[in-house]
Design a protein around this motif. Sequence first.
Motif, PDB file in Angstrom:
ATOM      1  N   MET A  11      -4.513 -56.117 -25.732  1.00 19.27           N
ATOM      2  CA  MET A  11      -3.792 -57.353 -26.021  1.00 19.27           C
ATOM      3  C   MET A  11      -2.698 -57.109 -27.053  1.00 19.27           C
ATOM      4  O   MET A  11      -1.670 -57.779 -27.036  1.00 19.27           O
ATOM      5  CB  MET A  11      -4.750 -58.432 -26.517  1.00 19.27           C
ATOM      6  N   GLN A  12      -2.911 -56.168 -27.951  1.00 18.67           N
ATOM      7  CA  GLN A  12      -1.878 -55.834 -28.933  1.00 18.67           C
ATOM      8  C   GLN A  12      -0.662 -55.204 -28.253  1.00 18.67           C
ATOM      9  O   GLN A  12       0.462 -55.367 -28.705  1.00 18.67           O
ATOM     10  CB  GLN A  12      -2.431 -54.871 -29.988  1.00 18.67           C
ATOM     11  N   LEU A  13      -0.915 -54.478 -27.151  1.00 16.57           N
ATOM     12  CA  LEU A  13       0.177 -53.802 -26.452  1.00 16.57           C
ATOM     13  C   LEU A  13       0.845 -54.673 -25.396  1.00 16.57           C
ATOM     14  O   LEU A  13       2.073 -54.696 -25.289  1.00 16.57           O
ATOM     15  CB  LEU A  13      -0.354 -52.519 -25.785  1.00 16.57           C
ATOM     16  N   TYR A  14       0.037 -55.376 -24.585  1.00 15.10           N
ATOM     17  CA  TYR A  14       0.576 -56.078 -23.416  1.00 15.10           C
ATOM     18  C   TYR A  14       0.507 -57.592 -23.527  1.00 15.10           C
ATOM     19  O   TYR A  14       0.973 -58.296 -22.636  1.00 15.10           O
ATOM     20  CB  TYR A  14      -0.178 -55.640 -22.152  1.00 15.10           C
ATOM     21  N   GLY A  15      -0.091 -58.117 -24.574  1.00 18.17           N
ATOM     22  CA  GLY A  15      -0.245 -59.560 -24.694  1.00 18.17           C
ATOM     23  C   GLY A  15      -1.355 -60.050 -23.786  1.00 18.17           C
ATOM     24  O   GLY A  15      -2.136 -59.281 -23.230  1.00 18.17           O
ATOM     25  N   LEU A  16      -1.431 -61.353 -23.625  1.00 20.30           N
ATOM     26  CA  LEU A  16      -2.465 -61.952 -22.795  1.00 20.30           C
ATOM     27  C   LEU A  16      -1.950 -61.993 -21.352  1.00 20.30           C
ATOM     28  O   LEU A  16      -1.163 -62.850 -20.979  1.00 20.30           O
ATOM     29  CB  LEU A  16      -2.785 -63.361 -23.293  1.00 20.30           C
ATOM     30  N   SER A  17      -2.379 -61.003 -20.544  1.00 21.14           N
ATOM     31  CA  SER A  17      -1.911 -60.929 -19.163  1.00 21.14           C
ATOM     32  C   SER A  17      -2.994 -60.317 -18.287  1.00 21.14           C
ATOM     33  O   SER A  17      -4.035 -59.871 -18.774  1.00 21.14           O
ATOM     34  CB  SER A  17      -0.638 -60.077 -19.077  1.00 21.14           C
ATOM     35  N   ALA A  18      -2.722 -60.288 -16.999  1.00 14.27           N
ATOM     36  CA  ALA A  18      -3.661 -59.684 -16.056  1.00 14.27           C
ATOM     37  C   ALA A  18      -3.762 -58.178 -16.287  1.00 14.27           C
ATOM     38  O   ALA A  18      -4.825 -57.577 -16.098  1.00 14.27           O
ATOM     39  CB  ALA A  18      -3.225 -59.970 -14.628  1.00 14.27           C
ATOM     40  N   THR A  19      -2.683 -57.551 -16.707  1.00 15.00           N
ATOM     41  CA  THR A  19      -2.697 -56.112 -16.987  1.00 15.00           C
ATOM     42  C   THR A  19      -3.713 -55.794 -18.081  1.00 15.00           C
ATOM     43  O   THR A  19      -4.423 -54.796 -17.998  1.00 15.00           O
ATOM     44  CB  THR A  19      -1.298 -55.647 -17.425  1.00 15.00           C
ATOM     45  N   THR A  20      -3.797 -56.642 -19.071  1.00 14.63           N
ATOM     46  CA  THR A  20      -4.753 -56.441 -20.155  1.00 14.63           C
ATOM     47  C   THR A  20      -6.180 -56.443 -19.631  1.00 14.63           C
ATOM     48  O   THR A  20      -6.981 -55.566 -19.959  1.00 14.63           O
ATOM     49  CB  THR A  20      -4.591 -57.551 -21.211  1.00 14.63           C
ATOM     50  N   GLY A  21      -6.516 -57.394 -18.794  1.00 14.44           N
ATOM     51  CA  GLY A  21      -7.857 -57.486 -18.238  1.00 14.44           C
ATOM     52  C   GLY A  21      -8.202 -56.319 -17.342  1.00 14.44           C
ATOM     53  O   GLY A  21      -9.301 -55.759 -17.416  1.00 14.44           O
ATOM     54  N   VAL A  22      -7.257 -55.931 -16.480  1.00 14.75           N
ATOM     55  CA  VAL A  22      -7.499 -54.815 -15.565  1.00 14.75           C
ATOM     56  C   VAL A  22      -7.706 -53.522 -16.338  1.00 14.75           C
ATOM     57  O   VAL A  22      -8.632 -52.755 -16.063  1.00 14.75           O
ATOM     58  CB  VAL A  22      -6.339 -54.683 -14.550  1.00 14.75           C
ATOM     59  N   LEU A  23      -6.866 -53.258 -17.306  1.00 18.38           N
ATOM     60  CA  LEU A  23      -6.998 -52.036 -18.093  1.00 18.38           C
ATOM     61  C   LEU A  23      -8.274 -52.043 -18.933  1.00 18.38           C
ATOM     62  O   LEU A  23      -8.918 -51.003 -19.096  1.00 18.38           O
ATOM     63  CB  LEU A  23      -5.785 -51.847 -18.991  1.00 18.38           C
ATOM     64  N   ALA A  24      -8.654 -53.207 -19.465  1.00 16.42           N
ATOM     65  CA  ALA A  24      -9.865 -53.292 -20.284  1.00 16.42           C
ATOM     66  C   ALA A  24     -11.106 -52.973 -19.456  1.00 16.42           C
ATOM     67  O   ALA A  24     -12.067 -52.414 -19.973  1.00 16.42           O
ATOM     68  CB  ALA A  24      -9.977 -54.680 -20.897  1.00 16.42           C
ATOM     69  N   ILE A  25     -11.104 -53.319 -18.185  1.00 19.53           N
ATOM     70  CA  ILE A  25     -12.233 -53.003 -17.316  1.00 19.53           C
ATOM     71  C   ILE A  25     -12.125 -51.586 -16.773  1.00 19.53           C
ATOM     72  O   ILE A  25     -13.112 -50.867 -16.644  1.00 19.53           O
ATOM     73  CB  ILE A  25     -12.313 -54.032 -16.169  1.00 19.53           C
ATOM     74  N   LEU A  26     -10.919 -51.147 -16.479  1.00 23.72           N
ATOM     75  CA  LEU A  26     -10.703 -49.841 -15.857  1.00 23.72           C
ATOM     76  C   LEU A  26     -11.047 -48.670 -16.773  1.00 23.72           C
ATOM     77  O   LEU A  26     -11.649 -47.689 -16.328  1.00 23.72           O
ATOM     78  CB  LEU A  26      -9.244 -49.738 -15.408  1.00 23.72           C
TER      79      LEU A  26
END
Length: 74
Positions: A11-26
Amino acid sequence: MHELFWGLIFMQLYGLSATTGVLAILVPFTGVFAKVFAEIFEQQAPEPAHTVPPGVGALKRHLYTLVPRPGRRC
C-alpha cells in the motif's frame, strides 16, 4: 497474517488498488509453492540422471530426469 503485512508494504508503494491485493497474496504463496516443488525434486531418484549420455546439456538432463512425471510413482 503475512498477507496483511505484505498488503501494508505494498500500500505504501501502489496505494489502495487491486495490484496491492494481488501482490499481497502472490508473494507469500509463491514462497510456499517454491518450497513444495523443491521438496518434490529432492524426493526424485537420482538414478535416471546416470542413464542420460554425457553430451546432454544440463537443462535437458534436468527436464528428462528430475521433473516428476504424472501418474508415475518413485
